[in-house]
Design a protein around this motif. Structure first.
Motif, PDB file in Angstrom:
ATOM      1  N   PHE A  43     -54.142  11.531 -16.988  1.00  0.00           N
ATOM      2  CA  PHE A  43     -55.002  12.717 -16.935  1.00  0.00           C
ATOM      3  C   PHE A  43     -56.465  12.327 -17.080  1.00  0.00           C
ATOM      4  O   PHE A  43     -57.349  13.034 -16.617  1.00  0.00           O
ATOM      5  N   GLN A  44     -56.735  11.196 -17.724  1.00  0.00           N
ATOM      6  CA  GLN A  44     -58.109  10.758 -17.916  1.00  0.00           C
ATOM      7  C   GLN A  44     -58.774  10.334 -16.610  1.00  0.00           C
ATOM      8  O   GLN A  44     -59.994  10.376 -16.506  1.00  0.00           O
ATOM      9  N   LEU A  47     -62.295  11.110 -15.646  1.00  0.00           N
ATOM     10  CA  LEU A  47     -62.900  11.775 -16.804  1.00  0.00           C
ATOM     11  C   LEU A  47     -63.128  10.744 -17.907  1.00  0.00           C
ATOM     12  O   LEU A  47     -62.815   9.572 -17.735  1.00  0.00           O
ATOM     13  N   VAL A  51     -62.839  13.539 -23.465  1.00  0.00           N
ATOM     14  CA  VAL A  51     -62.379  14.838 -22.953  1.00  0.00           C
ATOM     15  C   VAL A  51     -60.883  15.001 -23.233  1.00  0.00           C
ATOM     16  O   VAL A  51     -60.442  16.046 -23.726  1.00  0.00           O
ATOM     17  N   ILE A  52     -60.110  13.983 -22.929  1.00  0.00           N
ATOM     18  CA  ILE A  52     -58.657  14.054 -23.123  1.00  0.00           C
ATOM     19  C   ILE A  52     -58.316  14.150 -24.606  1.00  0.00           C
ATOM     20  O   ILE A  52     -57.457  14.939 -25.012  1.00  0.00           O
ATOM     21  N   LYS A  55     -58.661  17.514 -25.945  1.00  0.00           N
ATOM     22  CA  LYS A  55     -57.648  18.430 -25.421  1.00  0.00           C
ATOM     23  C   LYS A  55     -56.215  17.982 -25.763  1.00  0.00           C
ATOM     24  O   LYS A  55     -55.257  18.623 -25.348  1.00  0.00           O
ATOM     25  N   ILE A  88     -56.113  22.470 -20.986  1.00  0.00           N
ATOM     26  CA  ILE A  88     -55.786  21.139 -20.469  1.00  0.00           C
ATOM     27  C   ILE A  88     -56.590  20.874 -19.190  1.00  0.00           C
ATOM     28  O   ILE A  88     -57.286  21.760 -18.699  1.00  0.00           O
ATOM     29  N   VAL A  89     -56.456  19.687 -18.674  1.00  0.00           N
ATOM     30  CA  VAL A  89     -57.047  19.364 -17.379  1.00  0.00           C
ATOM     31  C   VAL A  89     -56.124  19.957 -16.316  1.00  0.00           C
ATOM     32  O   VAL A  89     -54.949  19.590 -16.234  1.00  0.00           O
ATOM     33  N   ARG A  90     -56.650  20.876 -15.539  1.00  0.00           N
ATOM     34  CA  ARG A  90     -55.830  21.599 -14.557  1.00  0.00           C
ATOM     35  C   ARG A  90     -55.918  20.921 -13.200  1.00  0.00           C
ATOM     36  O   ARG A  90     -56.596  21.385 -12.301  1.00  0.00           O
ATOM     37  N   ALA A  91     -55.202  19.827 -13.096  1.00  0.00           N
ATOM     38  CA  ALA A  91     -55.149  19.079 -11.836  1.00  0.00           C
ATOM     39  C   ALA A  91     -53.680  19.044 -11.410  1.00  0.00           C
ATOM     40  O   ALA A  91     -52.857  18.397 -12.060  1.00  0.00           O
ATOM     41  N   LYS A  94     -51.853  15.730 -11.144  1.00  0.00           N
ATOM     42  CA  LYS A  94     -51.605  15.079 -12.442  1.00  0.00           C
ATOM     43  C   LYS A  94     -50.491  15.791 -13.207  1.00  0.00           C
ATOM     44  O   LYS A  94     -49.680  15.143 -13.875  1.00  0.00           O
TER      45      LYS A  94
END
Length: 183
Positions: A43-44, A47, A51-52, A55, A88-91, A94
């Motif tokens: 997820f990083q 980024l 950031v991770i 979160k 969260i990271v909304r990708a 991922k």
């Protein structure tokens, strides 16, 4: 007053300092935690780890504590739920890679392959001395290729190297850091 010398990247704030001082580079031998960390490193991509890390608890909640059995059963509705989770990271790619990663983890387990044993087999169970400021190594490239062969995504050599540092497979603490070579 005694000043603690840390790796310079850890001096940005208290959260990064705590992570550096208590987790980063500590040999991790728990299969589920190794998998969780690998997924979070994925997820990083693109980024910063900060950031991770900020979160991480939201990720844990969203991905059912990174329980591979539960995550492996996530379907399209879960993907949409996660895409709507601002914590969260909304990708999508991922998120889907994490679900597939859980399935691969379980497939390995079903074949009798322990994920921790697999991970640490690349270093013969030992923490290796780091190479300083390298972003990837021959070993991280080898592990990356094997993970990709198994179907994992977001596991390029740079991500794998960062993961190896985080889980203590490589000691990349700076020579002056109080954690250098403390396994």
């Amino acid at each position: 007053m005694n000043q603690i010398t840390r790796c310079t990247w850890a001096n940005s704030d208290a959260l990064m300092q705590h992570y550096h001082d208590t987790e980063w580079g500590v040999p991790l031998r728990d299969s589920r935690m190794l998998w969780e960390t690998l997924m979070l490193e994925g997820f990083q991509a693109g980024l910063s780890w900060q950031v991770i890390l900020r979160k991480r608890e939201a990720f844990r909640e969203a991905f059912a504590g990174f329980d591979p059995q539960t995550v492996a059963a996530f379907g399209p509705q879960d993907v949409e739920r996660l895409m709507g989770n601002a914590g969260i990271v909304r990708a999508r790619a991922k998120i889907e890679a994490t679900i597939r990663g859980a399935q691969i983890y379980l497939e390995m387990q079903a074949r009798g392959e322990d994920f921790a044993g697999y991970c640490w087999s690349f270093t013969n169970g030992q923490t290796l001395a780091g190479e300083g400021i390298a972003t990837h190594t021959e070993l991280s490239t080898l592990i990356s290729q094997d993970l990709k062969r198994r179907g994992f995504k977001f596991v390029g050599p740079t991500i794998v190297h960062a993961w190896m540092q985080a889980v203590g497979m490589v000691d990349d603490h700076a020579p002056g850091c109080f954690r250098h070579a403390r396994r």
